[in-house]
Motif scaffolding. Structure first.
Motif, PDB file in Angstrom:
ATOM      1  N   PRO A  32     -15.975 -21.634  29.651  1.00  0.00           N
ATOM      2  CA  PRO A  32     -16.253 -22.009  28.265  1.00  0.00           C
ATOM      3  C   PRO A  32     -16.860 -23.415  28.227  1.00  0.00           C
ATOM      4  O   PRO A  32     -16.606 -24.230  29.112  1.00  0.00           O
ATOM      5  N   SER A  33     -17.663 -23.637  27.221  1.00  0.00           N
ATOM      6  CA  SER A  33     -18.396 -24.887  27.069  1.00  0.00           C
ATOM      7  C   SER A  33     -17.495 -26.101  27.323  1.00  0.00           C
ATOM      8  O   SER A  33     -16.586 -26.405  26.565  1.00  0.00           O
ATOM      9  N   THR A  34     -17.766 -26.785  28.428  1.00  0.00           N
ATOM     10  CA  THR A  34     -16.912 -27.892  28.838  1.00  0.00           C
ATOM     11  C   THR A  34     -16.918 -29.015  27.816  1.00  0.00           C
ATOM     12  O   THR A  34     -15.879 -29.573  27.464  1.00  0.00           O
ATOM     13  N   ILE A  35     -18.103 -29.338  27.334  1.00  0.00           N
ATOM     14  CA  ILE A  35     -18.191 -30.487  26.443  1.00  0.00           C
ATOM     15  C   ILE A  35     -17.440 -30.203  25.146  1.00  0.00           C
ATOM     16  O   ILE A  35     -16.743 -31.072  24.609  1.00  0.00           O
ATOM     17  N   GLN A  36     -17.512 -28.955  24.671  1.00  0.00           N
ATOM     18  CA  GLN A  36     -16.789 -28.612  23.445  1.00  0.00           C
ATOM     19  C   GLN A  36     -15.289 -28.783  23.646  1.00  0.00           C
ATOM     20  O   GLN A  36     -14.576 -29.282  22.785  1.00  0.00           O
ATOM     21  N   LEU A  39     -14.501 -32.451  23.753  1.00  0.00           N
ATOM     22  CA  LEU A  39     -14.604 -33.052  22.429  1.00  0.00           C
ATOM     23  C   LEU A  39     -13.394 -32.662  21.600  1.00  0.00           C
ATOM     24  O   LEU A  39     -12.879 -33.457  20.811  1.00  0.00           O
ATOM     25  N   GLY A  43     -10.607 -35.366  19.951  1.00  0.00           N
ATOM     26  CA  GLY A  43     -10.540 -35.502  18.501  1.00  0.00           C
ATOM     27  C   GLY A  43      -9.109 -35.631  17.983  1.00  0.00           C
ATOM     28  O   GLY A  43      -8.898 -35.931  16.819  1.00  0.00           O
ATOM     29  N   LEU A  54     -19.081 -41.349  26.412  1.00  0.00           N
ATOM     30  CA  LEU A  54     -19.695 -41.660  25.118  1.00  0.00           C
ATOM     31  C   LEU A  54     -20.071 -43.135  24.998  1.00  0.00           C
ATOM     32  O   LEU A  54     -19.302 -44.004  25.394  1.00  0.00           O
ATOM     33  N   PRO A  55     -21.228 -43.415  24.383  1.00  0.00           N
ATOM     34  CA  PRO A  55     -21.539 -44.801  24.025  1.00  0.00           C
ATOM     35  C   PRO A  55     -20.587 -45.293  22.936  1.00  0.00           C
ATOM     36  O   PRO A  55     -19.977 -44.497  22.226  1.00  0.00           O
ATOM     37  N   ALA A  56     -20.492 -46.607  22.806  1.00  0.00           N
ATOM     38  CA  ALA A  56     -19.684 -47.213  21.745  1.00  0.00           C
ATOM     39  C   ALA A  56     -20.418 -47.048  20.413  1.00  0.00           C
ATOM     40  O   ALA A  56     -21.497 -47.624  20.236  1.00  0.00           O
ATOM     41  N   PRO A  57     -19.857 -46.283  19.478  1.00  0.00           N
ATOM     42  CA  PRO A  57     -20.607 -46.037  18.237  1.00  0.00           C
ATOM     43  C   PRO A  57     -20.804 -47.296  17.403  1.00  0.00           C
ATOM     44  O   PRO A  57     -21.795 -47.422  16.692  1.00  0.00           O
ATOM     45  N   ALA A 253     -28.990 -43.417  21.819  1.00  0.00           N
ATOM     46  CA  ALA A 253     -27.999 -42.536  21.178  1.00  0.00           C
ATOM     47  C   ALA A 253     -28.110 -41.132  21.750  1.00  0.00           C
ATOM     48  O   ALA A 253     -29.220 -40.587  21.826  1.00  0.00           O
ATOM     49  N   PRO A 254     -26.982 -40.531  22.125  1.00  0.00           N
ATOM     50  CA  PRO A 254     -27.011 -39.150  22.622  1.00  0.00           C
ATOM     51  C   PRO A 254     -27.556 -38.169  21.585  1.00  0.00           C
ATOM     52  O   PRO A 254     -28.217 -37.192  21.942  1.00  0.00           O
ATOM     53  N   GLY A 255     -27.283 -38.455  20.298  1.00  0.00           N
ATOM     54  CA  GLY A 255     -27.670 -37.527  19.234  1.00  0.00           C
ATOM     55  C   GLY A 255     -29.167 -37.318  19.105  1.00  0.00           C
ATOM     56  O   GLY A 255     -29.603 -36.327  18.529  1.00  0.00           O
ATOM     57  N   PHE A 388     -16.727 -46.177  25.617  1.00  0.00           N
ATOM     58  CA  PHE A 388     -16.328 -45.753  24.272  1.00  0.00           C
ATOM     59  C   PHE A 388     -15.146 -46.555  23.713  1.00  0.00           C
ATOM     60  O   PHE A 388     -15.209 -47.056  22.589  1.00  0.00           O
TER      61      PHE A 388
ATOM     62  N   ALA B  79     -23.241 -38.784  13.884  1.00  0.00           N
ATOM     63  CA  ALA B  79     -24.623 -38.304  13.911  1.00  0.00           C
ATOM     64  C   ALA B  79     -25.360 -38.681  15.190  1.00  0.00           C
ATOM     65  O   ALA B  79     -26.259 -37.979  15.627  1.00  0.00           O
ATOM     66  N   LEU B  80     -25.004 -39.814  15.785  1.00  0.00           N
ATOM     67  CA  LEU B  80     -25.753 -40.303  16.938  1.00  0.00           C
ATOM     68  C   LEU B  80     -25.028 -40.039  18.251  1.00  0.00           C
ATOM     69  O   LEU B  80     -25.546 -40.350  19.324  1.00  0.00           O
ATOM     70  N   GLN B  81     -23.868 -39.472  18.166  1.00  0.00           N
ATOM     71  CA  GLN B  81     -22.946 -39.401  19.292  1.00  0.00           C
ATOM     72  C   GLN B  81     -22.960 -38.019  19.950  1.00  0.00           C
ATOM     73  O   GLN B  81     -23.513 -37.080  19.390  1.00  0.00           O
ATOM     74  N   CYS B 273     -21.665 -22.291  26.752  1.00  0.00           N
ATOM     75  CA  CYS B 273     -21.789 -22.615  28.168  1.00  0.00           C
ATOM     76  C   CYS B 273     -23.249 -22.555  28.609  1.00  0.00           C
ATOM     77  O   CYS B 273     -23.731 -23.426  29.335  1.00  0.00           O
ATOM     78  N   ASP B 276     -24.882 -25.614  27.268  1.00  0.00           N
ATOM     79  CA  ASP B 276     -24.507 -26.770  28.097  1.00  0.00           C
ATOM     80  C   ASP B 276     -25.458 -26.906  29.288  1.00  0.00           C
ATOM     81  O   ASP B 276     -25.920 -27.998  29.603  1.00  0.00           O
ATOM     82  N   PHE B 285     -28.783 -35.366  15.945  1.00  0.00           N
ATOM     83  CA  PHE B 285     -29.167 -36.079  14.732  1.00  0.00           C
ATOM     84  C   PHE B 285     -29.934 -35.153  13.791  1.00  0.00           C
ATOM     85  O   PHE B 285     -29.691 -35.138  12.587  1.00  0.00           O
TER      86      PHE B 285
END
Lengths: 409, 409
Positions: A32-36, A39, A43, A54-57, A253-255, A388, B79-81, B273, B276, B285
């Protein structure tokens, strides 16, 4: 009472048929989607997360991005349309590469949906079904997700936290007659190890690539995020066998999802065709926004800000590890990027520690998550992100984590 | 004197080794990036282009997009993350689908880098190496680029400009014992044919999919762009075997690169996945900008504007074809989308006509460009876009094209 499923569950196999639909063979082994999943973990309220890169927002230059967005929308008629990738951004990339000690022409720049797509497209054009690749035994999970569908033989090599990739092991594979489709190398700010390849090993890697005619896919996603005295990447040493991957995700920005490949010019249309199949090789609003932001001249100041801030966070993290982790712990001191690798004494199992850590309000990625299939490397290790969390959260989080580790001893 | 290489050159094979690098086998048959080639042709000064399926840039609601961009940047910390795909946008998509006569829950919505990535990911999870698919003999080029690397057997079917996909031919393939990985269907606003599947044929297609347990990949990129009395798509008739693809590219802006898949819920993590591996399954964004724009309530007005404007352009194009093209020409009258298919009498070869057309200042895509490998379909046909040029340009361009055709007779 919290109930948290640690990412060990990620490895669970899905059935071959889902919802009545027959799926292609490779999805049998899908995770399954690792990043999900990550995240989701992060959360949870009260958790201090060292888990994702993650970058520092709070350091995003939002005002400047808003100005760039307006400038794009009101001045660039192509920004919303199907149009070629913007030349102006390729020119900016070429100038940034000069800052990395690399000489390129805009015609050698291919824009991608960030570094992940760059790796995906390069793998697509280089790796034949059933081929082999050389990569680290502990390697970026997203890279594993890229190559998994091709089921390549993974010719693995070790790493030292001081000198990076074990070039003797690379040489041994090649001298044993292996013909890998490519070698994957994160030269600076290694994910997950936080290490850099030493200058001598850089020269040796490039010489081996030339001698054996094996392309190197150099993932330099953290290259611009250095903390003083950067080494030029492999691409500075060779413009034929090194296919370079860069990204704005960590420094802007990753976004925005904007990255690039530097490749020999004849490969650019081949990448274009592969990208057409993936998501159309069309310029995007984000690419033009990034380009307009770079026009503004603000980026060097932003880069200086995040370099200084992340360096301080790195230092706080390493001080805190030294203070709170058990004797015998080793760690990397990254010259680039956002990740520290902490290697606990061999008696610890960081996958088993994750649940108590989450219950104590701190998240990380267990080292085993980065091991290639069949390897047990990283069992006593953890990857810790320092970009982060604030300095205060780093102190508090590492203290919590140290207590979890010591309690388990 | 202009020198223009028509897209016939697109079919040229690249060598197996480029710039000294050995490339994976499938790239031997690669075509240079089609969209880049087309964009190049269109950019020539004075050319009236019917070539690409571009939206009309003068109708983009730029002010509203700029407001949405500001709202995202100043109010949405994610939005940017790296963050999960925004739930708010999935909810908007679910509401829009209701407008298409389709009932879905946000949990069944998977956000993609526009429709092209949706097709790419669905193919990735459904099509095994060496598998087969059912598709039109004249089919969207981007779909061909998606499936090419898997070298599937293409079980082709014809189309009628009045009733769409030849369902008898679909049935014949299935009753002959074929087990395709999926059937690809553009139900409304077919690319390149501009036709729609008739209501009776929609019901038959879905019944065949259920009976033979073959998934349908329904590409509805033009579904929201209808000109009155839309039929619900196949997904309205079946929520198990129809995997639906939608997009904001044609109704909002291609540059945002936002589209979606509607799939049974257990497939969503599998798609995650696969994404990903392709470019990370992270919210972008652009996704958040699109979502904020939809929050504003402006979209229904914009949709009404472009539907009315494109319908007028379609009508002008068809009047002009009737006036200027030779007797015996047939054409589609699209109920959706942006494309008219014109079928000249059999003695014409539209690939040969492209150079004189470009010299006369008008561009189109020759029908042969859409034929699957080995087919000679579409030789006397052309695909004509009516969403990008103004009514005036349509009149002038079709007049020029009619003269080129008549001169060649």
């Amino acid at each position: 009472m919290m109930t948290i499923d640690p990412p060990a569950a990620l490895a669970a196999e899905l059935p071959h048929t889902i919802a009545g639909l027959p799926l292609a063979a490779w999805t049998r082994a899908i995770r399954p989607s690792t990043i999900q999943e990550m995240l989701g973990l992060m959360g949870r309220p009260g958790i201090i997360s060292f888990a994702l890169g993650l970058p520092a927002p709070e350091l995003f230059p939002v005002d400047e991005y808003a100005k760039a967005a307006d400038r794009v929308l009101f001045s660039d008629v192509d920004a919303l349309q199907y149009r070629p990738a913007p030349l102006a951004l390729k020119e900016h990339v070429a100038r940034l590469m000069a800052d990395r000690g690399v000489t390129v022409r805009p015609e050698q720049v291919f824009l991608t949906t960030a570094a992940q797509q760059a790796l995906s497209l390069l793998t697509r054009i280089l790796l034949p079904e059933g081929g082999s690749i050389i990569c680290d035994e502990l390697v970026y999970m997203g890279f594993q997700q890229v190559v998994e569908p091709y089921a390549p033989r993974m010719l693995t090599v070790g790493n030292s936290l001081e000198h990076g990739m074990d070039v003797d092991a690379v040489q041994a594979h090649l001298e044993a007659g292996e013909r890998p489709a490519f070698l994957y190398c994160v030269t600076d700010g290694h994910n997950p190890l936080g290490c850099s390849v030493s200058p001598a090993n850089r020269r040796r890697l490039v010489a081996l690539a030339r001698e054996h005619r094996i392309p190197i896919v150099e993932d330099d996603a953290y290259g611009l995020l250095h903390f003083g005295n950067p080494e030029p990447p492999l691409r500075a040493l060779d413009d034929e066998w090194v296919l370079y991957v860069g990204s704005f995700s960590k420094v802007m920005a990753p976004g925005f999802r904007v990255g690039w490949i530097i490749a020999p010019e004849p490969l650019i249309p081949v990448l274009g065709c592969a990208k057409d199949g993936a998501d159309l090789d069309s310029g995007t609003f984000s690419q033009r926004l990034v380009s307009k932001y770079l026009d503004s001249g603000h980026f060097p100041r932003h880069l200086a800000t995040i370099r200084a801030s992340y360096q301080r966070r790195r230092d706080v993290m390493i001080e805190s590890i030294r203070e709170h982790f058990p004797a015998g712990t080793r760690w990397s001191t990254p010259r680039n990027g956002a990740l520290v690798w902490a290697e606990l004494p061999a008696r610890f199992d960081t996958s088993a520690l994750l649940r108590p850590a989450l219950e104590a309000g701190v998240a990380y990625v267990p080292g085993a998550a980065f091991a290639v299939p069949g390897s047990s490397a990283g069992r006593n290790c953890m990857r810790l992100n320092f970009s982060f969390p604030s300095q205060e959260d780093i102190r508090e989080g590492i203290a919590r984590l140290g207590k979890v580790v010591r309690d388990a001893d």
